[in-house]
Design a protein around this motif. Structure first.
Motif, mmCIF file in Angstrom:
data_model
loop_
_atom_site.group_PDB
_atom_site.id
_atom_site.type_symbol
_atom_site.label_atom_id
_atom_site.label_comp_id
_atom_site.label_asym_id
_atom_site.label_seq_id
_atom_site.Cartn_x
_atom_site.Cartn_y
_atom_site.Cartn_z
ATOM 1 N N UNK A 1 2.023 10.003 -10.123
ATOM 2 C CA UNK A 1 1.049 10.427 -11.321
ATOM 3 C C UNK A 1 0.354 11.738 -10.740
ATOM 4 N N UNK A 2 0.132 11.922 -9.579
ATOM 5 C CA UNK A 2 -0.220 13.291 -9.568
ATOM 6 C C UNK A 2 0.668 14.391 -10.075
ATOM 7 N N UNK A 3 1.907 14.319 -9.973
ATOM 8 C CA UNK A 3 2.703 15.259 -10.404
ATOM 9 C C UNK A 3 2.735 15.260 -12.009
ATOM 10 N N UNK A 4 2.662 14.083 -12.507
ATOM 11 C CA UNK A 4 2.652 14.032 -13.936
ATOM 12 C C UNK A 4 1.240 14.862 -14.455
ATOM 13 N N UNK A 5 0.101 14.626 -13.831
ATOM 14 C CA UNK A 5 -1.140 15.236 -14.311
ATOM 15 C C UNK A 5 -0.713 16.684 -14.214
ATOM 16 N N UNK A 6 -0.099 17.337 -13.072
ATOM 17 C CA UNK A 6 -0.083 18.505 -13.018
ATOM 18 C C UNK A 6 0.897 19.145 -14.059
ATOM 19 N N UNK A 7 1.844 18.577 -14.396
ATOM 20 C CA UNK A 7 2.664 19.002 -15.405
ATOM 21 C C UNK A 7 2.754 18.822 -16.758
ATOM 22 N N UNK A 8 1.850 17.795 -17.136
ATOM 23 C CA UNK A 8 1.474 17.489 -18.604
ATOM 24 C C UNK A 8 0.045 17.381 -18.898
ATOM 25 N N UNK A 9 -0.766 17.389 -18.203
ATOM 26 C CA UNK A 9 -2.313 17.141 -18.167
ATOM 27 C C UNK A 9 -2.946 18.674 -17.961
ATOM 28 N N UNK B 1 0.817 -1.182 -0.103
ATOM 29 C CA UNK B 1 0.009 0.040 -0.112
ATOM 30 C C UNK B 1 0.852 1.301 0.028
ATOM 31 N N UNK B 2 1.885 1.097 0.795
ATOM 32 C CA UNK B 2 2.810 2.199 0.822
ATOM 33 C C UNK B 2 3.440 2.778 -0.411
ATOM 34 N N UNK B 3 4.038 1.611 -1.103
ATOM 35 C CA UNK B 3 4.633 1.951 -2.664
ATOM 36 C C UNK B 3 3.489 2.201 -3.397
ATOM 37 N N UNK B 4 2.515 1.702 -3.468
ATOM 38 C CA UNK B 4 1.217 2.361 -4.325
ATOM 39 C C UNK B 4 0.870 3.790 -4.272
ATOM 40 N N UNK B 5 0.943 4.113 -2.954
ATOM 41 C CA UNK B 5 0.561 5.486 -2.458
ATOM 42 C C UNK B 5 1.953 6.464 -3.114
ATOM 43 N N UNK B 6 3.109 5.946 -3.112
ATOM 44 C CA UNK B 6 4.099 6.788 -3.557
ATOM 45 C C UNK B 6 4.024 6.817 -5.095
ATOM 46 N N UNK B 7 3.734 5.831 -5.736
ATOM 47 C CA UNK B 7 3.384 5.776 -7.033
ATOM 48 C C UNK B 7 2.385 6.612 -7.708
ATOM 49 N N UNK B 8 1.281 6.861 -6.873
ATOM 50 C CA UNK B 8 0.103 7.576 -7.079
ATOM 51 C C UNK B 8 0.437 9.011 -6.959
ATOM 52 N N UNK B 9 1.481 9.411 -5.865
ATOM 53 C CA UNK B 9 1.845 10.735 -5.776
ATOM 54 C C UNK B 9 2.880 11.216 -7.042
#
Length: 312
Positions: free
Chosen positions: A304-312, A294-302
């Motif tokens: 993705x949040x950065x990618x959405x902010x910078x690309x989408x 769960x902790x690793x998935x949370x880090x990956x989701x974070x």
């Protein structure tokens, strides 16, 4: 943005899932930044695979084969995360970027949730094993469900999720089993297995890669892998792809008719494989801790949040 994945001529679900996973994780990504290549699931950080030039967004890819491309130009390479700390160390970025293999996020897709169990145990071989081995027959002999990694990715993954135990030669067989909280046992049919990529992923979720050895199931499989079959050693004739079927009978990679005498003889020769697979099925399985995954998935989701902010 275009998703990149390594495409086997025979099919391999662990690579093919790139075709739809990113539409779930990053909705709308295909409609922006057409010059950017999204480099995601797979052992694809390889000079021979990735095109030179152009912008690349790396999300969870791994190293494991060949030589690395020159990734020093941060204008070309936007490395947000990689599969694990071994890859991070290899490419010269902070080990904290070695987060997880993104394939674990498949378990978050609604269509794969709450699937009823249908198999007591299943075997997911490496795709090269599936090409030339007699694994469907071997599995039938020992009462194990055979999952062909060359099949449709969604169907393969659903079969993994429906299993109560997974025996995995395929690394993504183990990754997906772990993601669906299905205990798994690692096996290998070749001592030349790439342990780097397995350990890269395993270290992110706190498990160990200690595969049990299972003999190859046919002469054709031994030829593809450059290993031994019934005491006879073979040199690999095609390390990346399956050899073609020979008309002279020297090499047959198709599954022969079960009713033929030749087929019966081949199944007898595969008896050591059946015994070893049966023994492996009774080994102590592994499963990462819920909190670690769960902790690793949370880090990956974070990420993705950065990618959405910078690309989408």
């Amino acid at each position: 943005m275009r998703p990149y994945y390594w495409e086997s001529h025979h099919g391999n679900f662990g690579d093919d899932l790139n075709l739809w996973l990113w539409d779930f994780l990053l909705p709308g990504f295909r409609g922006v930044h057409p010059d950017v290549l999204l480099v995601g699931v797979g052992t694809v950080l390889n000079r021979a695979l990735l095109p030179e030039g152009g912008r690349k967004l790396v999300l969870g890819s791994g190293f494991g084969y060949g030589s690395l491309p020159d990734m020093g130009d941060r204008g070309e390479w936007d490395i947000r995360c990689v599969r694990g700390p071994l890859t991070a160390r290899k490419i010269g970025v902070d080990e904290s970027l070695g987060i997880i293999d993104p394939a674990v996020m498949v378990a978050e897709m609604p269509e794969f949730r709450h699937l009823a169990k249908a198999h007591r145990m299943s075997f997911v071989p490496h795709w090269e094993s599936a090409i030339a081995g007699l694994w469907p027959e071997v599995c039938a002999t020992v009462g194990v469900n055979f999952i062909d990694p060359r099949g449709d990715a969604k169907e393969v993954i659903a079969e993994i999720a429906r299993s109560e135990l997974v025996i995995a030669e395929s690394m993504h067989g183990a990754i997906l089993a772990d993601a669906f909280r299905v205990p798994w046992i690692a096996v290998t049919t070749s001592r030349n297995i790439n342990s780097f990529k397995w350990n890269d992923w395993a270290s992110t979720v706190g498990v160990n890669y200690r595969p049990r050895q299972v003999p190859v199931s046919s002469r054709a499989e031994a030829i593809i892998k450059g290993t031994r079959f019934w005491g006879v050693g073979f040199e690999s004739r095609s390390p990346a792809e399956a050899p073609a079927e020979r008309s002279d009978g020297e090499l047959i990679v198709r599954t022969p008719a079960r009713t033929s005498l030749r087929s019966a003889a081949k199944q007898m020769l595969a008896a050591p494989s059946a015994l070893a697979l049966w023994q492996a099925s009774r080994a102590e399985p592994q499963l990462s801790a819920d909190a670690v995954l769960a902790e690793r998935k949370d880090r990956f989701l974070a990420v993705l949040d950065g990618v959405r902010r910078d690309y989408l």
